[in-house]
Design a protein around this motif. Sequence first.
Motif, PDB file in Angstrom:
ATOM      1  N   LEU A 197      -5.435  12.640  -3.019  1.00  0.00           N
ATOM      2  CA  LEU A 197      -4.725  12.326  -4.265  1.00  0.00           C
ATOM      3  C   LEU A 197      -4.088  13.580  -4.859  1.00  0.00           C
ATOM      4  N   ASN A 198      -2.862  13.444  -5.296  1.00  0.00           N
ATOM      5  CA  ASN A 198      -2.178  14.548  -5.971  1.00  0.00           C
ATOM      6  C   ASN A 198      -2.392  14.380  -7.473  1.00  0.00           C
ATOM      7  N   ILE A 199      -3.170  15.274  -8.068  1.00  0.00           N
ATOM      8  CA  ILE A 199      -3.491  15.169  -9.495  1.00  0.00           C
ATOM      9  C   ILE A 199      -2.759  16.274 -10.246  1.00  0.00           C
ATOM     10  N   ILE A 200      -2.031  15.872 -11.278  1.00  0.00           N
ATOM     11  CA  ILE A 200      -1.301  16.847 -12.094  1.00  0.00           C
ATOM     12  C   ILE A 200      -1.920  16.860 -13.484  1.00  0.00           C
TER      13      ILE A 200
ATOM     14  N   GLN B   9       0.832  -1.203   0.000  1.00  0.00           N
ATOM     15  CA  GLN B   9       0.000   0.000   0.000  1.00  0.00           C
ATOM     16  C   GLN B   9       0.872   1.260   0.000  1.00  0.00           C
ATOM     17  N   CYS B  10       1.985   1.194   0.728  1.00  0.00           N
ATOM     18  CA  CYS B  10       2.917   2.333   0.731  1.00  0.00           C
ATOM     19  C   CYS B  10       3.548   2.526  -0.646  1.00  0.00           C
ATOM     20  N   ARG B  11       3.824   1.409  -1.334  1.00  0.00           N
ATOM     21  CA  ARG B  11       4.392   1.528  -2.684  1.00  0.00           C
ATOM     22  C   ARG B  11       3.394   2.237  -3.601  1.00  0.00           C
ATOM     23  N   LEU B  12       2.120   1.896  -3.466  1.00  0.00           N
ATOM     24  CA  LEU B  12       1.101   2.561  -4.298  1.00  0.00           C
ATOM     25  C   LEU B  12       1.024   4.046  -3.950  1.00  0.00           C
ATOM     26  N   ARG B  13       1.075   4.360  -2.656  1.00  0.00           N
ATOM     27  CA  ARG B  13       1.005   5.762  -2.227  1.00  0.00           C
ATOM     28  C   ARG B  13       2.185   6.570  -2.788  1.00  0.00           C
ATOM     29  N   ASP B  14       3.337   5.928  -2.872  1.00  0.00           N
ATOM     30  CA  ASP B  14       4.531   6.644  -3.338  1.00  0.00           C
ATOM     31  C   ASP B  14       4.658   6.664  -4.863  1.00  0.00           C
ATOM     32  N   ALA B  15       3.722   6.010  -5.546  1.00  0.00           N
ATOM     33  CA  ALA B  15       3.857   5.872  -7.007  1.00  0.00           C
ATOM     34  C   ALA B  15       3.326   7.094  -7.737  1.00  0.00           C
ATOM     35  N   LYS B  16       3.977   7.376  -8.868  1.00  0.00           N
ATOM     36  CA  LYS B  16       3.546   8.463  -9.750  1.00  0.00           C
ATOM     37  C   LYS B  16       3.213   7.842 -11.116  1.00  0.00           C
ATOM     38  N   VAL B  17       1.950   7.957 -11.507  1.00  0.00           N
ATOM     39  CA  VAL B  17       1.482   7.298 -12.723  1.00  0.00           C
ATOM     40  C   VAL B  17       0.957   8.342 -13.710  1.00  0.00           C
ATOM     41  N   LEU B  18       1.394   8.240 -14.942  1.00  0.00           N
ATOM     42  CA  LEU B  18       0.937   9.148 -16.001  1.00  0.00           C
ATOM     43  C   LEU B  18      -0.087   8.426 -16.871  1.00  0.00           C
ATOM     44  N   ILE B  19      -1.283   9.015 -16.988  1.00  0.00           N
ATOM     45  CA  ILE B  19      -2.346   8.421 -17.795  1.00  0.00           C
ATOM     46  C   ILE B  19      -2.526   9.256 -19.065  1.00  0.00           C
ATOM     47  N   LEU B  20      -2.336   8.618 -20.218  1.00  0.00           N
ATOM     48  CA  LEU B  20      -2.476   9.316 -21.493  1.00  0.00           C
ATOM     49  C   LEU B  20      -3.884   9.070 -22.022  1.00  0.00           C
ATOM     50  N   GLY B  21      -4.676  10.123 -22.093  1.00  0.00           N
ATOM     51  CA  GLY B  21      -6.055   9.995 -22.552  1.00  0.00           C
ATOM     52  C   GLY B  21      -6.989   9.698 -21.395  1.00  0.00           C
TER      53      GLY B  21
ATOM     54  N   GLY C 188      -5.417   4.086  -4.057  1.00  0.00           N
ATOM     55  CA  GLY C 188      -4.494   4.832  -3.220  1.00  0.00           C
ATOM     56  C   GLY C 188      -3.180   5.192  -3.876  1.00  0.00           C
ATOM     57  N   VAL C 189      -3.143   5.151  -5.216  1.00  0.00           N
ATOM     58  CA  VAL C 189      -1.933   5.623  -5.910  1.00  0.00           C
ATOM     59  C   VAL C 189      -1.756   7.111  -5.585  1.00  0.00           C
ATOM     60  N   GLY C 190      -0.536   7.509  -5.256  1.00  0.00           N
ATOM     61  CA  GLY C 190      -0.324   8.842  -4.703  1.00  0.00           C
ATOM     62  C   GLY C 190      -0.433   9.986  -5.686  1.00  0.00           C
ATOM     63  N   VAL C 191       0.162   9.816  -6.876  1.00  0.00           N
ATOM     64  CA  VAL C 191       0.181  10.903  -7.853  1.00  0.00           C
ATOM     65  C   VAL C 191      -0.336  10.381  -9.193  1.00  0.00           C
ATOM     66  N   LEU C 192      -1.349  11.049  -9.724  1.00  0.00           N
ATOM     67  CA  LEU C 192      -1.853  10.712 -11.055  1.00  0.00           C
ATOM     68  C   LEU C 192      -1.676  11.911 -11.963  1.00  0.00           C
TER      69      LEU C 192
END
Length: 361
Positions: free
Chosen positions: A86-89, A11-23, A39-43
């Motif tokens: 959630l941190n959304i960019i 769960q901590c790994r998911l929280r610390d993850a930064k994932v880029l979604i195209l589309g 619970g992914v931290g950054v999308l």
Amino acid sequence: MRLPGVGELGQCRLRDAKVLILGVGGLGSPVALYLAAAGVGVLGLADPDKVEISNLHRQIIHGFDTLGLPKTISAAESLAEINPGLNIILHPEGFTPENAADLVACYDLVIDGTDNFATRFLANDACVLGQKPLVHGSVLQATGQVAVFLPLQGCYRCLYPVMPDASSVPTCAEAGVWGATCGVVGSWMASEAIAILLGQRRQGRWQLLQLDAGTSKVIHFTADPHCPACGTAPKYTSLLAENYQPTLCNVPMTDTPLEITIEEAALLLRSSTPPVLIDVREPSEYQVCQIAGSKLIPLATVPERLAEIPKDAPVLIHCHHGGRSLRATQFLRSKGYTQVSNVKGGIDAWSLKIDPKVPRY
Ligand SMILES: [Zn+2]
């Protein structure tokens, strides 16, 4: 946290993850919703489009109240409802040759749910160069694909070396897609993304789904040393805009139509020099009925059985209704087969219009 393979550490790994979604469309909607809920931290959301009413049957992150808004903003509102932490960019400029390398460098994982070849190949090449894992998904009508590409373990260009002409394959907007098909494929992409973030994926895989037939297949593949992106002598070593134009002419030119009607196919097959006829259905379907003279090469096995398909002679591809065979035709064209055409309507149309003795199913 109770799930095997997750726990507090996962769960901590998911929280610390930064994932880029195209589309943030039909596929990006379920992907973003499930990753936010997990619970992914950054999308990061990259999409230059605005919400239109024709999107709503499949792009379930948007609604009537956000019609006309940029999809990034509309999606961010829904995601904040699920997880306020959630941190959304937002990347409303989209994913372009100009910003691709910088964006990929900022994230741990890229998820491609875009619907055009230019962005699909750009995402692949940017991830190969940036050595980031890529989850790819695509849908058409009732079919879908989910692929996982890990650094140094093969890429999209190992399977499709050359970007096809944009006009060779219809988009979802043209050919239609079931909303629920997007849900299945997008959810599957989210599941693969979480597995990668948890360290549960060791090799790439390519999955084909045929929702109307109720079938799915997993194909394991290895890196192609001749791949123009990840091979030993790569051609794509930087992200030049000219390599990612929406319509390209770098596929071999051909006068052969992408698709022909069942009547045209019947005429050709009865001619003195008939084309090779390939049936890409499953063996169980082939047992039910077949067109005389056809050779069975089920869709999922086409990549490994290319040697059985002539490159220098006319080839017709058919399936049950024409969906799988269109994919096979497009795949073969991307491999340099210039004389291959899809038979529209498949063996079902053959039964209805050419030979009623062939049973329907
Ligand atoms: Zn490759």
